[in-house]
Design a protein around this motif. Structure first.
Motif, short mmCIF file in Angstrom:
data_model
loop_
_atom_site.label_atom_id
_atom_site.label_comp_id
_atom_site.label_asym_id
_atom_site.label_seq_id
_atom_site.Cartn_x
_atom_site.Cartn_y
_atom_site.Cartn_z
N UNK A 124 -22.58 15.27 6.06
CA UNK A 124 -21.36 16.09 6.23
C UNK A 124 -21.04 16.81 5.16
N UNK A 125 -20.49 17.97 5.53
CA UNK A 125 -20.45 19.10 4.24
C UNK A 125 -19.52 18.95 3.48
N UNK A 126 -18.36 18.10 3.94
CA UNK A 126 -17.42 17.80 2.84
C UNK A 126 -17.49 16.49 2.14
N UNK A 127 -18.44 15.77 2.18
CA UNK A 127 -18.78 14.41 1.74
C UNK A 127 -18.13 14.24 0.37
N UNK A 128 -18.43 15.31 -0.58
CA UNK A 128 -17.68 15.20 -2.05
C UNK A 128 -16.23 15.47 -2.02
N UNK A 129 -15.68 15.94 -0.72
CA UNK A 129 -14.03 15.84 -1.05
C UNK A 129 -13.44 14.82 -0.59
N UNK A 130 -14.29 13.56 -0.44
CA UNK A 130 -13.55 12.24 -0.32
C UNK A 130 -13.20 11.82 -1.51
N UNK A 131 -11.98 11.43 -1.98
CA UNK A 131 -11.59 11.26 -3.43
C UNK A 131 -12.08 9.83 -3.83
N UNK A 132 -11.92 8.79 -2.70
CA UNK A 132 -12.42 7.51 -3.05
C UNK A 132 -13.68 7.19 -3.25
N UNK A 133 -14.27 7.10 -4.53
CA UNK A 133 -15.63 6.94 -4.69
C UNK A 133 -16.57 5.65 -3.81
N UNK A 134 -15.76 4.57 -3.53
CA UNK A 134 -16.31 3.62 -2.88
C UNK A 134 -16.32 3.97 -1.34
N UNK A 135 -15.23 4.85 -0.84
CA UNK A 135 -15.65 5.34 0.48
C UNK A 135 -16.72 6.07 0.68
N UNK A 136 -16.82 6.91 -0.47
CA UNK A 136 -17.78 8.19 -0.28
C UNK A 136 -19.36 7.43 -0.25
N UNK A 137 -19.52 6.37 -1.26
CA UNK A 137 -20.58 5.55 -1.20
C UNK A 137 -21.01 5.09 0.02
N UNK A 138 -19.89 4.38 0.75
CA UNK A 138 -20.10 3.60 1.81
C UNK A 138 -20.47 4.62 3.10
N UNK A 139 -19.88 5.54 3.11
CA UNK A 139 -20.43 6.64 3.97
C UNK A 139 -21.91 7.09 4.02
N UNK A 140 -22.14 7.39 2.60
CA UNK A 140 -23.52 7.71 2.47
C UNK A 140 -24.40 6.78 2.80
N UNK A 141 -24.14 5.51 2.48
CA UNK A 141 -24.90 4.59 2.78
C UNK A 141 -25.04 4.35 4.29
N UNK A 142 -24.01 4.53 4.98
CA UNK A 142 -24.06 4.28 6.59
C UNK A 142 -24.86 5.33 7.01
#
Length: 340
Positions: A124-142
């Motif tokens: 997703x083009x806006x992955x780095x816009x997620x402010x919660x690092x744990x949420x961002x990591x979990x999405x990247x892993x999925x």
């Protein structure tokens, strides 16, 4: 043959401590043996009283010869998963969609659920816009986990078919012309001299998801690099370039980039140690361990053993070894067959 790699410039949006250098060795020679046209064999049998059709079931063949998507579906569409096309490009909406269909990492870690067969073309083009690092990591892993599992699944099919043919040869059974062509194409794909079956078997093998996930996270800053997102190159793979172009290789999809990464570990001389460690694990009846295999990745970066330490730390801190036992959900057509 392997061309000398070129150092990568710092990634936009992510500044690693030091980029990979000449030891990384990206094997551009693999490109010459890319996908041949997909072939299918069919036999139409006519009989008294009617016409009966039967299709020969395809064996697991390398994509250099025969390799449709193992799912029978378009590999980059969320068909049958309850996710809409427009949800794929937004990190927030994709995260909500994952929650809606029950795609949760803890259930995967505990072995309580299979991984949805959802192979995204891009992060997703806006992955780095997620402010919660744990949420961002979990999405990247999925996003990444199904891709790694899908490529490993294809390689496992190649390996199983290779082992079956080698067993037939050991039993002094003759191989068909198609079998011999298959072996020759597989040897070319894995850059092995035709006839060296021991080396071929060492190279046609999976990479533990924990190792691939950790390296993708390290090379992309958990998917936040804009350059990486554009190139769909999540492992820092480089190739030849000139003054007007970036040495960063570009791929048509994330899965294509994952396959190139695993091909690199499976063929480049710098990772002979990794392949030998895999062989020892198989010989001793042990599962492949990404944390252990990381020891053989010192050549992947100019940082050497410091890079190995970083990858191992990522595996431990994020409990990635639990994903080494993850399984992809069955292909949709298998679900339908079971329902009938």
């Amino acid at each position: 043959s392997v061309n000398k790699p070129i150092k990568c410039p710092p990634l936009l949006g992510y500044i690693p401590s030091k980029q990979k250098g000449d030891y990384a060795g990206m094997p551009t020679g693999l490109d010459r043996s890319r996908l041949f046209s997909t072939l299918c064999l069919g036999v139409l049998i006519a009989g008294t009283g009617g016409l009966y059709g039967s299709v020969l079931q395809q064996k697991a063949l390398p994509s250099a010869v025969l390799s449709p998507s193992p799912t029978g579906l378009s590999p980059d569409r969320p068909m049958g998963l309850g996710i809409e096309e427009e949800e794929l490009g937004s990190a927030v909406r994709l995260d909500r969609a994952f929650h809606r269909i029950g795609y949760q990492l803890e259930a995967i870690r505990e072995g309580e659920a299979d991984v949805p067969r959802l192979l995204l073309k891009k992060v997703p083009h806006d992955l780095d816009d997620l402010s919660d690092p744990d949420q961002r990591k979990a999405l990247f892993l999925r996003v990444m986990l199904p891709l790694v599992l899908a490529v490993n699944e294809e390689i496992a099919e190649e390996r199983a078919h290779l082992e079956a043919l080698l067993a037939r040869k050991a039993a002094r059974q003759s191989l068909t012309r198609q079998d011999r062509l298959w072996l020759a194409a597989l040897a070319e794909r894995y850059d092995v001299e035709d006839g060296d079956t021991a080396q071929l078997l060492a190279r046609v093998d999976a990479v533990p998801p924990s190792l691939a996930l950790a390296q993708a996270a390290e090379e992309t800053g958990w998917g936040t690099s804009r350059l990486v997102r554009r190139s769909r190159n999540l492992f820092g793979l480089t190739g030849e370039s000139d003054a007007e172009s970036s040495p960063m290789r570009r791929f048509g999809s994330l899965k294509e980039g994952v396959r190139a990464y695993i091909d690199t570990l499976n063929t480049h001389p710098a990772y002979t140690g990794l392949r030998r460690a895999r062989q020892r694990a198989h010989a001793n009846g042990r599962p492949l361990d990404g944390h252990q295999l990381a020891e053989s990745l010192a050549a992947y970066s100019e940082r050497g053993q410091a890079y190995v330490g970083t990858i191992r730390s990522l595996i431990r801190r994020n409990d990635l070894v639990a994903f080494d036992h993850a399984r992809l959900a069955r292909p949709m057509r298998q679900h339908l067959a079971a329902a009938n």
